[in-house]
Design an enzyme around this catalytic site. Structure first.
Site, PDB file in Angstrom:
ATOM      1  N   GLU A 291       1.020  -1.411  -0.240  1.00 41.99           N
ATOM      2  CA  GLU A 291       0.204  -0.615   0.003  1.00 41.99           C
ATOM      3  C   GLU A 291       1.099   1.526  -0.060  1.00 41.99           C
ATOM      4  OE1 GLU A 291      -1.971  -0.771   3.454  1.00 41.99           O
ATOM      5  OE2 GLU A 291      -3.036  -2.826   2.801  1.00 41.99           O
TER       6      GLU A 291
ATOM      7  N   PHE B 148       2.674  -1.840   8.821  1.00 41.90           N
ATOM      8  CA  PHE B 148       2.480  -2.091  10.337  1.00 41.90           C
ATOM      9  C   PHE B 148       2.394  -3.598  10.310  1.00 41.90           C
ATOM     10  CE2 PHE B 148       1.164   2.376   9.357  1.00 41.90           C
ATOM     11  CZ  PHE B 148       2.703   2.928  10.716  1.00 41.90           C
TER      12      PHE B 148
ATOM     13  N   GLU C  23      -4.830  -5.866   2.840  1.00 36.53           N
ATOM     14  CA  GLU C  23      -3.179  -6.674   2.995  1.00 36.53           C
ATOM     15  C   GLU C  23      -3.461  -8.214   2.710  1.00 36.53           C
ATOM     16  OE1 GLU C  23      -5.026  -4.653   5.298  1.00 36.53           O
ATOM     17  OE2 GLU C  23      -3.534  -2.754   4.962  1.00 36.53           O
TER      18      GLU C  23
ATOM     19  N   ASP D 102       1.457  -5.025  13.285  1.00 37.14           N
ATOM     20  CA  ASP D 102       0.113  -5.100  13.531  1.00 37.14           C
ATOM     21  C   ASP D 102      -0.936  -5.456  12.690  1.00 37.14           C
ATOM     22  OD1 ASP D 102       0.269  -2.724  16.387  1.00 37.14           O
ATOM     23  OD2 ASP D 102       1.545  -2.718  14.589  1.00 37.14           O
ATOM     24  N   PHE D 103      -0.951  -5.123  11.097  1.00 30.45           N
ATOM     25  CA  PHE D 103      -2.421  -5.461  10.028  1.00 30.45           C
ATOM     26  C   PHE D 103      -1.868  -7.406  10.011  1.00 30.45           C
ATOM     27  CE2 PHE D 103      -1.274  -1.017   8.677  1.00 30.45           C
ATOM     28  CZ  PHE D 103      -1.709  -0.487   9.578  1.00 30.45           C
TER      29      PHE D 103
ATOM     30  N   HIS E 178      -0.923   0.370  16.310  1.00 28.57           N
ATOM     31  CA  HIS E 178       0.552   0.811  15.484  1.00 28.57           C
ATOM     32  C   HIS E 178       1.856   0.439  15.951  1.00 28.57           C
ATOM     33  CE1 HIS E 178      -3.015   2.129  12.958  1.00 28.57           C
ATOM     34  NE2 HIS E 178      -1.716   2.429  12.031  1.00 28.57           N
TER      35      HIS E 178
HETATM   36  C1  LIG Z   1      -5.697  -2.761   8.104  1.00 29.58           C
HETATM   37  C2  LIG Z   1      -5.047  -1.279   7.323  1.00 29.58           C
HETATM   38  N1  LIG Z   1      -3.730  -1.243   6.041  1.00 29.58           N
HETATM   39  C3  LIG Z   1      -3.159  -0.141   6.167  1.00 29.58           C
HETATM   40  C4  LIG Z   1      -3.758   0.795   7.102  1.00 29.58           C
HETATM   41  C5  LIG Z   1      -2.656   2.701   6.703  1.00 29.58           C
HETATM   42  N2  LIG Z   1      -3.530   3.495   6.738  1.00 29.58           N
HETATM   43  C6  LIG Z   1      -4.201   3.648   7.176  1.00 29.58           C
HETATM   44  S1  LIG Z   1      -4.712   5.293   6.666  1.00 29.58           S
HETATM   45  C7  LIG Z   1      -5.243   4.693   5.388  1.00 29.58           C
HETATM   46  C8  LIG Z   1      -6.185   5.341   3.929  1.00 29.58           C
HETATM   47  C9  LIG Z   1      -7.333   4.882   4.011  1.00 29.58           C
HETATM   48  O1  LIG Z   1      -8.211   5.293   3.295  1.00 29.58           O
HETATM   49  P1  LIG Z   1     -10.104   5.504   3.249  1.00 29.58           P
HETATM   50  O2  LIG Z   1     -10.019   4.546   3.815  1.00 29.58           O
HETATM   51  O3  LIG Z   1     -10.540   5.864   1.414  1.00 29.58           O
HETATM   52  O4  LIG Z   1      -9.869   6.694   4.266  1.00 29.58           O
HETATM   53  P2  LIG Z   1      -8.985   8.182   4.521  1.00 29.58           P
HETATM   54  O5  LIG Z   1      -8.128   8.359   5.053  1.00 29.58           O
HETATM   55  O6  LIG Z   1      -9.647   8.829   3.306  1.00 29.58           O
HETATM   56  O7  LIG Z   1     -10.038   8.984   4.834  1.00 29.58           O
HETATM   57  C10 LIG Z   1      -4.389   3.071   5.452  1.00 29.58           C
HETATM   58  C11 LIG Z   1      -3.715   2.705   3.989  1.00 29.58           C
HETATM   59  C12 LIG Z   1      -4.239   0.790   8.416  1.00 29.58           C
HETATM   60  N3  LIG Z   1      -4.195   1.585   8.596  1.00 29.58           N
HETATM   61  N4  LIG Z   1      -4.837  -0.293   8.502  1.00 29.58           N
END
Ligand SMILES: Cc1ncc(C[n+]2csc(CCOP(=O)(O)OP(=O)(O)O)c2C)c(N)n1
Lengths: 321, 335
Positions: B30, B95, B72, B97-98, B141
Site C-alpha cells: 500500500e 505495520f 492486506e 499490527d496488520f 500501530h
Molecule cells: C489494515 C490497515 N491497513 C493499512 C493502514 C494504513 N492506513 C491508514 S489510513 C489509510 C488510508 C485509508 O484510506 P480511506 O479508507 O480512503 O480513508 P481516508 O484516510 O481517506 O479517510 C491507510 C492505508 C491501516 N491503518 N490499517
C-alpha cells in the site's frame, strides 16, 4: 425535510467545532505540543454531522483513523477528547487510546480505529445486537473509500444484507487512500455500485452539503429502524488537510485542493443555504464561532493542566475485573 | 567504502540493488509508490508512509513497483502466489499490527506449501514490515509481533538493529528461497550509521557480538540492541563489562552464539520490546536453562514490555518500553 432553527444551530455548532478542533490540533502538533499519528477531518464535517444529528445516544457509530469528527458529531465531550490527545489521565480513554482509538461508548461512539476497515464489522455486530434485542436502535459505520477494498467491508455487507440488519454503511469518498488516488485502486466509478453484489440498497450524497447528507442518511436510518435492512451511502467529499499532520501533500494537485477549499467548503455551503432561506441570522453563526473558539481554548488549557496518567495504569483495564 | 545512511535509506538501497540484479524482484504494497501520476504532470510520489520506497518507481516503473489497494490479505496472498510461480516479490505490510487482517497467506500458505507439496515448490518471498513502539502510535500501530512469525515453521524472521545490517539482511532475505519476514523496528528506522556501498549480504541465522565484555551477557535484537548497548555503557562505568549479542535473526535462532556468550559470562539478561508471554525472550531463557544450564551462575532474566497493549500517552509508552536503566538495574540485581 424541515429542520428547526434549533436543529440548524446545533448542526452548525458541531460542524464548526470539528473544523476548529482540527485546526487547533494541526497548530498544536506543529508547535511540538502533541504527539502520535493524527488524521484530521476538516472538509468532511457535513458527512459526520449530517448523519449523526439523526442518531440518539443508544445508536452506535464506528469510525476510522480519521475519527475526531465522528466523535464530536456523536456528542463526545470535546474537553475529554482534547485531554485524551494530550495523553492525560482525564482523557476520554484515560490517555490509553489517543487519536486513532478515541471513543466514548457512553455516547454510542464505539471508537475510531487504527485498522482500516475494522470498524465495519463492528457496526454489523452492533446492528445484530439491535435486531436480536429488538431495540429499534441503528448502527452506523463511517469509513473511507480505501476501506472498501478490505475483505471486512465485503464480508460485512454480505452478512448485513442477508440478515436485514439495521445498519447504515457510510463511505466517505474523499478521493484518496493515504496518497493513492481512489481511481488507481477502485475499478468502479461510484463506490455505491459495490452494494449491488450484496443486493443492498445504495445512495450517493454530496458530502459537502449537510442538507443532502441529512436527507439521504435520514431515509437510510429510517429504513433501518423500520426493519427494512441496511444501506450503503456514499458521500462524495474531500479532505482539506493532509492524510496525517505533517503530510507534505506533494501527490495531489494544488489547484484541485484549492478548488474544493475555496468553492465547496461544507461550512460555507451550509451558511449560504441557511442565509438564503432566512432560517438563521449571520450573527447567530458568528456567536457560535466565538463560543467554539472559547471552548477550545479552555479545552486546551485544561488538558495542559490535567494530570498525566499514573504509571501503574499501564496494567489497568487489560482485563475486566 | 561506506558512508552514513539512515536505516530507511539503507533499506531503500538494498531494494534498488536487489531489483537491479534480479528482474524477478518486484515490490508490492500500500502506497509503496504513494501517489504521483501515471504520466505527464509533476506530482511527486511519497514512497511509502515513511518514504522508504521513494524513488524506486522512477527507476523500475509501475510494473515492478505496485501500489495495491488496502487489501492486506489479498496482497500477501498474491505475493505468495507470485513467489510460488517464478517471481521474487518483496511485499510490504505497512505495520506489523496488520498481521491481524492478513495472517493466513503467511501462516497457512507461504509457510506450508513447500512442505505439503513434498518440496516441489519454493516461496522466495520477503515481507517487510514496520514494528515496535516509540512513536506514540498507540495500541494498533506499535506491536512487535515477530513472536508470531518466528513461531511458525516454514517462515524465517529477521530484524536489524542498525543501517548496515538492515541493508545486508534485506538483500539476504530477498535472495533466500524461503518466505522471510523482515522487521523494521521504529526505534532504529531513523538511526544513522555507516553503511558499506555495493552489494553485500548479512547471513540469516547468524547473531553478531556487538560489544565484548565478559561479566554478563545482554541479548537484544532490533530496537533493544541500542538499549542494551547503552546499558552496557552504564554498567561499564560501574566496572561491570557486558557482552552485547545482537540476534539479528529470530528464526532461525543462532543458539550457539547465545550459548557461547553464556558460557563465557555465566549470566544472561535478554531484552525484548514485545510482551513477555510466549515470546522471543522466553525462548532465549528456555534455551539457557535447557542447553546452557551448566553455564549459569545466576538466574536468566528477561526485560520486556508488560503483558498489556501499547498505551498512547507518551509517559506510559516510555514506561512500557524496556530502558537502559531497567536493563542495568536488572544486571545489578543479579549481584
Ligand atoms: C489494515 C490497515 N491497513 C493499512 C493502514 C494504513 N492506513 C491508514 S489510513 C489509510 C488510508 C485509508 O484510506 P480511506 O479508507 O480512503 O480513508 P481516508 O484516510 O481517506 O479517510 C491507510 C492505508 C491501516 N491503518 N490499517
Amino acid at each position: 425535510m424541515q429542520l428547526s432553527r434549533e436543529q440548524l444551530l446545533d448542526a452548525y455548532t458541531r460542524m464548526r467545532t470539528i473544523r476548529a478542533f482540527e485546526e487547533k490540533l494541526e497548530e498544536l502538533v506543529k508547535a511540538g505540543k502533541l504527539g502520535g499519528f493524527l488524521h484530521l477531518y476538516a472538509g468532511e464535517e457535513a458527512v459526520a454531522v449530517g448523519v449523526c444529528s439523526q442518531l440518539g445516544n443508544a445508536d452506535i457509530v464506528t469510525s476510522t483513523h480519521r475519527g475526531h469528527g465522528h466523535c464530536i458529531a456523536k456528542g463526545v465531550d470535546v474537553k475529554g477528547m482534547m485531554a485524551e490527545l494530550f495523553g492525560r489521565a482525564t482523557g476520554v480513554c484515560k490517555g490509553k487510546g489517543g487519536s486513532m482509538h478515541i471513543a466514548d461508548v457512553d455516547c454510542g461512539m464505539l471508537g475510531a480505529n487504527g485498522i482500516v476497515g475494522a470498524g465495519i464489522p463492528l457496526t454489523t455486530g452492533a446492528a445484530l445486537t439491535a435486531k436480536l434485542k429488538k431495540t429499534e436502535n441503528v448502527a452506523v459505520c463511517f469509513f473511507g473509500d480505501g476501506a472498501t477494498n478490505q475483505g471486512q467491508f465485503h464480508e460485512s455487507l454480505n452478512m448485513a444484507s442477508n440478515w436485514k440488519l439495521p445498519a447504515v454503511y457510510v463511505v466517505e469518498n474523499n478521493g484518496f487512500g493515504e496518497f493513492t488516488p481512489t481511481e488507481y485502486v477502485v475499478p468502479v466509478k461510484d463506490i455505491a455500485e459495490r452494494a449491488r453484489s450484496y443486493a443492498m440498497r445504495s445512495d450517493i450524497a454530496d458530502g459537502m452539503d449537510f442538507f443532502d447528507v441529512y436527507e439521504r442518511a435520514g431515509e437510510a436510518i429510517e429504513r433501518a429502524r423500520r426493519g427494512e435492512g441496511p444501506t450503503l451511502l456514499e458521500c462524495k467529499t474531500y479532505r482539506f488537510m493532509g492524510h496525517f499532520v505533517g503530510d507534505p501533500l506533494v501527490y495531489r494537485p494544488k489547484e484541485e485542493a484549492e478548488d474544493w477549499i475555496q468553492n465547496r467548503d461544507p461550512l460555507q455551503i451550509f451558511e449560504a443555504k441557511v442565509a438564503e432561506a432566512g432560517l438563521v441570522e449571520e450573527s447567530d453563526l458568528r456567536e457560535i464561532d466565538g463560543a467554539v473558539t472559547r471552548l477550545l481554548e479552555e479545552a486546551i488549557a485544561e488538558a495542559e493542566a490535567a494530570p498525566l496518567p499514573d504509571l501503574s495504569s499501564i496494567l489497568a483495564d487489560v482485563y475486566a475485573e | 567504502m561506506s558512508r552514513k545512511l539512515s536505516t530507511g535509506r539503507a533499506i531503500n538501497e538494498a531494494l534498488r540493488i536487489a531489483m537491479e540484479t534480479d528482474p524477478d524482484v518486484i515490490l508490492l504494497g500500500e502506497d509503496v509508490v504513494g501517489g504521483g501520476t501515471l504520466e505527464g504532470d509533476d506530482l511527486e510520489e511519497m514512497g511509502g508512509v515513511v518514504g522508504t520506497t521513494k524513488g524506486l518507481v522512477k527507476q523500475f516503473g509501475r510494473d515492478r513497483v505496485l501500489d495495491t489497494p488496502i487489501s492486506e490479505m489479498g496482497l500477501l496472498g498474491t505475493a505468495v502466489g507470485a513467489a510460488a510461480t517464478g517471481l521474487r516479490p518483496v511485499a510490504e505490510l505497512m505495520f506489523m499490527d496488520f498481521l491481524g487482517v492478513s495472517l493466513d497467506p503467511l501462516l497457512n500458505q507461504a509457510a506450508k506449501l513447500r512442505y505439503m507439496f513434498g518440496g516441489k515448490v519454493r516461496i522466495p518471498l520477503t515481507v517487510r514490515t514496520l514494528c515496535g513502539a516509540g512513536m506514540q502510535a498507540a495500541a494498533q500501530h506499535s506491536q512487535s509481533l515477530y513472536w508470531i512469525t518466528a513461531g511458525i515453521p516454514g517462515l524465517k524472521t529477521v530484524i536489524p538493529s542498525n543501517p548496515a545490517d538492515a541493508k545486508g539482511l534485506l538483500l539476504a532475505a530477498i535472495r533466500d528461497d524461503n518466505p522471510v519476514v523482515f522487521c523494521e523496528p521504529k526505534l532504529v528506522l531513523n538511526q544513522v550509521g555507516e553503511v558499506p556501498e555495493g552489494d553485500y549480504e548479512v547471513p540469516i541465522g547468524v547473531a553478531n557480538l556487538a560489544r565484548e565484555g565478559g561479566d554478563v551477557s545482554l541479548v537484544g535484537f532490533g530496537g533493544t540492541v541500542p538499549i542494551a548497548l547503552r546499558a552496557a555503557d552504564l554498567l561499564a562505568a560501574e566496572g561491570i563489562q557486558a557482552d552485547v549479542l545482537d540476534l539479528r535473526s529470530l528464526a532461525p535462532l543462532d543458539e550457539e552464539a547465545i550459548l557461547t556468550t553464556l558460557e563465557k559470562t555465566g549470566s544472561l539478561v535478554v531484552v525484548d520490546e514485545s510482551t513477555p508471554r510466549c515470546g522471543i525472550a522466553s525462548d532465549v531463557a528456555a534455551l539457557c536453562v535447557d542447553r546452557g544450564f551448566d553455564f549459569l551462575n545466576t538466574p536468566v532474566r528477561r526485560v520486556t514490555a508488560p503483558h498489556a497493549p501499547v498505551p498512547f500517552s507518551a509517559v506510559l509508552e516510555k514506561a512500557y518500553l524496556p530502558s537502559a536503566e531497567r536493563v542495568a538495574a536488572t544486571v545489578r540485581e543479579l549481584g
